[in-house]
Motif scaffolding. Structure first.
Motif, mmCIF file in Angstrom:
data_model
loop_
_atom_site.group_PDB
_atom_site.id
_atom_site.type_symbol
_atom_site.label_atom_id
_atom_site.label_comp_id
_atom_site.label_asym_id
_atom_site.label_seq_id
_atom_site.Cartn_x
_atom_site.Cartn_y
_atom_site.Cartn_z
ATOM 1 N N ASP A 76 -2.558 15.960 -7.143
ATOM 2 C CA ASP A 76 -2.395 14.531 -6.913
ATOM 3 C C ASP A 76 -1.307 14.211 -5.890
ATOM 4 O O ASP A 76 -0.152 14.019 -6.232
ATOM 5 C CB ASP A 76 -2.088 13.800 -8.226
ATOM 6 N N LEU A 77 -1.681 14.209 -4.631
ATOM 7 C CA LEU A 77 -0.740 13.823 -3.583
ATOM 8 C C LEU A 77 -1.154 12.460 -3.069
ATOM 9 O O LEU A 77 -2.298 12.262 -2.690
ATOM 10 C CB LEU A 77 -0.780 14.828 -2.430
ATOM 11 N N GLN A 78 -0.222 11.518 -3.053
ATOM 12 C CA GLN A 78 -0.551 10.189 -2.560
ATOM 13 C C GLN A 78 -0.212 10.086 -1.072
ATOM 14 O O GLN A 78 0.529 10.909 -0.537
ATOM 15 C CB GLN A 78 0.177 9.151 -3.425
ATOM 16 N N PRO A 79 -0.779 9.070 -0.387
ATOM 17 C CA PRO A 79 -0.659 9.013 1.074
ATOM 18 C C PRO A 79 0.755 9.210 1.634
ATOM 19 O O PRO A 79 0.932 9.956 2.606
ATOM 20 C CB PRO A 79 -1.185 7.613 1.409
ATOM 21 N N LEU A 80 1.748 8.590 1.018
ATOM 22 C CA LEU A 80 3.106 8.710 1.551
ATOM 23 C C LEU A 80 3.606 10.152 1.497
ATOM 24 O O LEU A 80 4.217 10.651 2.446
ATOM 25 C CB LEU A 80 4.054 7.781 0.770
ATOM 26 N N ALA A 81 3.298 10.848 0.385
ATOM 27 C CA ALA A 81 3.700 12.254 0.253
ATOM 28 C C ALA A 81 2.953 13.120 1.264
ATOM 29 O O ALA A 81 3.535 14.019 1.886
ATOM 30 C CB ALA A 81 3.433 12.742 -1.166
ATOM 31 N N VAL A 82 1.674 12.835 1.445
ATOM 32 C CA VAL A 82 0.880 13.589 2.420
ATOM 33 C C VAL A 82 1.462 13.390 3.824
ATOM 34 O O VAL A 82 1.642 14.347 4.582
ATOM 35 C CB VAL A 82 -0.602 13.145 2.388
ATOM 36 N N ALA A 83 1.807 12.148 4.147
ATOM 37 C CA ALA A 83 2.368 11.859 5.473
ATOM 38 C C ALA A 83 3.677 12.617 5.680
ATOM 39 O O ALA A 83 3.928 13.160 6.757
ATOM 40 C CB ALA A 83 2.578 10.360 5.634
ATOM 41 N N THR A 131 -2.799 7.148 5.469
ATOM 42 C CA THR A 131 -2.024 8.343 5.813
ATOM 43 C C THR A 131 -1.686 8.440 7.300
ATOM 44 O O THR A 131 -0.543 8.720 7.662
ATOM 45 C CB THR A 131 -2.769 9.616 5.345
ATOM 46 N N GLY A 132 -2.663 8.185 8.168
ATOM 47 C CA GLY A 132 -2.418 8.298 9.609
ATOM 48 C C GLY A 132 -1.330 7.350 10.078
ATOM 49 O O GLY A 132 -0.417 7.741 10.819
#
Lengths: 310, 250
Positions: free
Chosen positions: B91-98, B127-128
């Motif tokens: 469970d990775l949310q967009p901010l963590a992925v970024a 994310t982008g």
């Protein structure tokens, strides 16, 4: 507690979706401010000030905000964000572009396309193209979200907010606006039309799409929409695509012509008040979401329907 | 020129996802997974830039558990030169992925980063833009055409009611719309060859990023479905129903 709404406009007209965002913001029972960033958009600032429920319009006026870049909108928003507990906008290509940038700059999560706002920083939104509703709670101090316009009534006029001008950060030098193509049409705008006539791939060609559906749309004063399949086949321009990857509409009357009813399409029209489906295939999924279904060859019945409308 | 493409592993786009009986989450146990379609457009565009001689290297990166190796193999089979897996809990949310992608950008120093405009599971579409902000790079989101000349990329974006064209100085972040291109089919021999290629694995914990979920999942539920109405037999009947039952004066 204070709330800031990012307004969308074209320097002349405020987007009607701002009225829906104002209604969404009333949930918190706190002062609502609206940011109007543009180039000599004084008329727009006035329009925002006249919405009932708006306490203040923050007006940012600069040449480089004429065709605002996400980078400039985000840095401006962050520069004035101090003291706001909620930052929101109506969900659109404009807000989707700029607000995630704000979220990253403020180191907070963003909640996209909220269908329902609940107590304790809890929101309902859809995932998997609208097939599943999810209820999520934000743990961040500042709430940043876009709201699904058609789920919120439009706030009425009658307000008289103060308009204050704000300082603007230097422009972002690494991107520049070159041009835009806005579809010119004398039909009502798809996003706000009371009646929408949509065509699918069964129309068979761009010529037929126009020939069969235009007279009906004209007679009804309707906007024209299309499925992704019809757009991909080149029958209609992308900006009239209804669905998850296109425009989400919620008209009084939605007439689906030769539309099979793929999930990604129904996501874009399922909030319509009345749905009429005309399709030759009695098993087409569109009939599952239609109030009135007519199993017939569209090439026979659409001219007949057009002629019968008063 | 090096291009970094981020690919997400999601439930296959043909599958209608089910909800667990207790409403705690969606049930993706044993469900067919695949590469997020928008990310496949992103990768296709990078590969075409390489085929045109503009890019020299295409690196695919995916984030999540070791199960993500399948979408990286798919990326290699399509033609990516290298693949990196940032291993982390699912469970990775967009901010963590970024933030994780930002640390990969620091290591790889790509001139261009392309991602899909959204993932078809969470439909967040963030994310982008978040990555561009963290890097202070220009962004071209929802791209339907892309042209590189020298150190500038010109992007046509799909926006409400039309298109918009921007020029961005490289390095930049682009997010792909479905209309950007038609991704190639992966040929079986390429898939066989991709199985032999190495995938570099980096433990997310080593990248010094706070990965805590900011959004807590409370529950999932079925949306209210529109009920199927009635079938009418003729245009005449349709119009009379609309006029008399719905008060629509047509």
């Amino acid at each position: 507690m204070k709330i800031l709404i990012l307004a969308e406009h074209d320097d002349l007209q405020l987007s009607p979706s701002v009225h829906q965002a104002v209604t969404a913001a009333q949930f918190w029972n706190s002062p609502v401010h609206v940011l109007v960033a543009g180039n000599h958009a004084d008329a727009v600032a006035q329009q925002a000030a006249s919405i009932d429920g708006v306490e203040r319009v923050v007006h940012a006026n600069a040449d480089h905000l004429a065709h605002p870049l996400a980078e400039d909108i985000a840095s401006l928003l962050v520069s004035i964000s101090e003291g706001y507990d909620v930052i929101l906008a109506a969900h659109s290509s404009f807000s989707k572009n700029a607000l995630p940038r704000v979220a990253a700059m403020l180191d907070i999560a963003m909640i996209s396309d909220v269908l329902e706002i609940k107590a304790d920083n809890t929101y309902v939104r859809s995932i998997y193209a609208g097939n599943v509703l999810t209820t999520i709670q934000s743990t961040d101090a500042v709430q940043l979200l876009t709201v699904h316009g058609s789920n919120f009534a439009a706030a009425s006029l009658g307000g008289n907010a103060e308009i204050v001008n704000t300082e603007i950060p230097a422009s972002f030098k690494k991107a520049s606006w070159k041009s835009e193509v806005r579809s010119q049409s004398d039909r009502p705008a798809l996003g706000s039309a009371k009646i929408v006539v949509s065509g699918g791939r069964s129309l068979g060609s761009a010529e037929k799409f126009e020939q069969v559906l235009s007279p009906l749309a004209y007679k009804l004063g309707a906007a024209l929409g299309a499925t992704r399949a019809a757009v991909d086949a080149g029958y209609a321009p992308n900006d009239i695509q209804v669905g998850q990857t296109g425009v989400v509409v919620a008209p009084e009357l939605y007439i689906a012509v030769g539309v099979s009813g793929a999930i990604q399409h129904t996501y874009g029209m399922r909030d319509s008040k009345i749905v009429v489906a005309i399709n030759q295939d009695p098993d087409a999924p569109i009939f599952q979401v239609a109030d009135y279904g007519l199993v017939a060859d569209l090439f026979d019945v659409i001219p007949e329907l057009t002629a019968a409308i008063q | 020129m090096k291009i970094l493409v981020a690919v997400k592993r999601v439930v296959d786009y043909n599958i209608k996802v089910r909800i667990k009986a207790d409403g705690s989450d969606v049930d993706i146990e044993g469900v067919k997974m695949g590469i997020n379609p928008f990310d496949e457009n992103a990768l296709e565009e990078a590969l075409r830039l390489k085929e045109k001689g503009i890019a020299t290297e295409v690196v695919a990166v995916s984030l999540g558990t070791s199960a993500n190796q399948d979408v990286l193999r798919h990326s290699l089979a399509m033609g990516a030169d290298r693949a990196i897996l940032i291993e982390a809990s699912a469970d990775l949310q967009p901010l963590a992925v970024a933030k994780l992608l930002k640390s990969i950008v620091a290591r790889e120093e790509p001139n261009l980063i392309i991602l899909g405009k959204q993932a078809i599971d969470d439909d967040a579409g963030q994310t982008g833009q978040m990555l561009a902000a963290l890097l202070d790079y220009p962004q071209g989101t929802f791209a339907s055409t892309l042209q590189i000349e020298g150190d500038e990329v010109t992007v046509t974006r799909e926006v409400d009611g039309g298109t918009e064209t921007l020029a961005l100085a490289l390095p930049a972040v682009i997010t792909a719309d479905l209309r950007l291109n038609e991704p190639r089919f992966v040929k079986l021999p390429n898939l066989m060859m991709a199985r032999k290629k190495p995938i570099e694995t980096i433990n997310a914990a080593e990248l010094g990023v706070n990965l805590d979920a900011r959004l807590k999942l409370i529950q999932v539920s079925e949306p209210a479905v529109r009920k199927a109405g009635i079938k009418v037999d003729s245009v005449e009947e349709l119009l009379s129903k609309l006029r008399s039952h719905e008060g629509i004066l047509v």
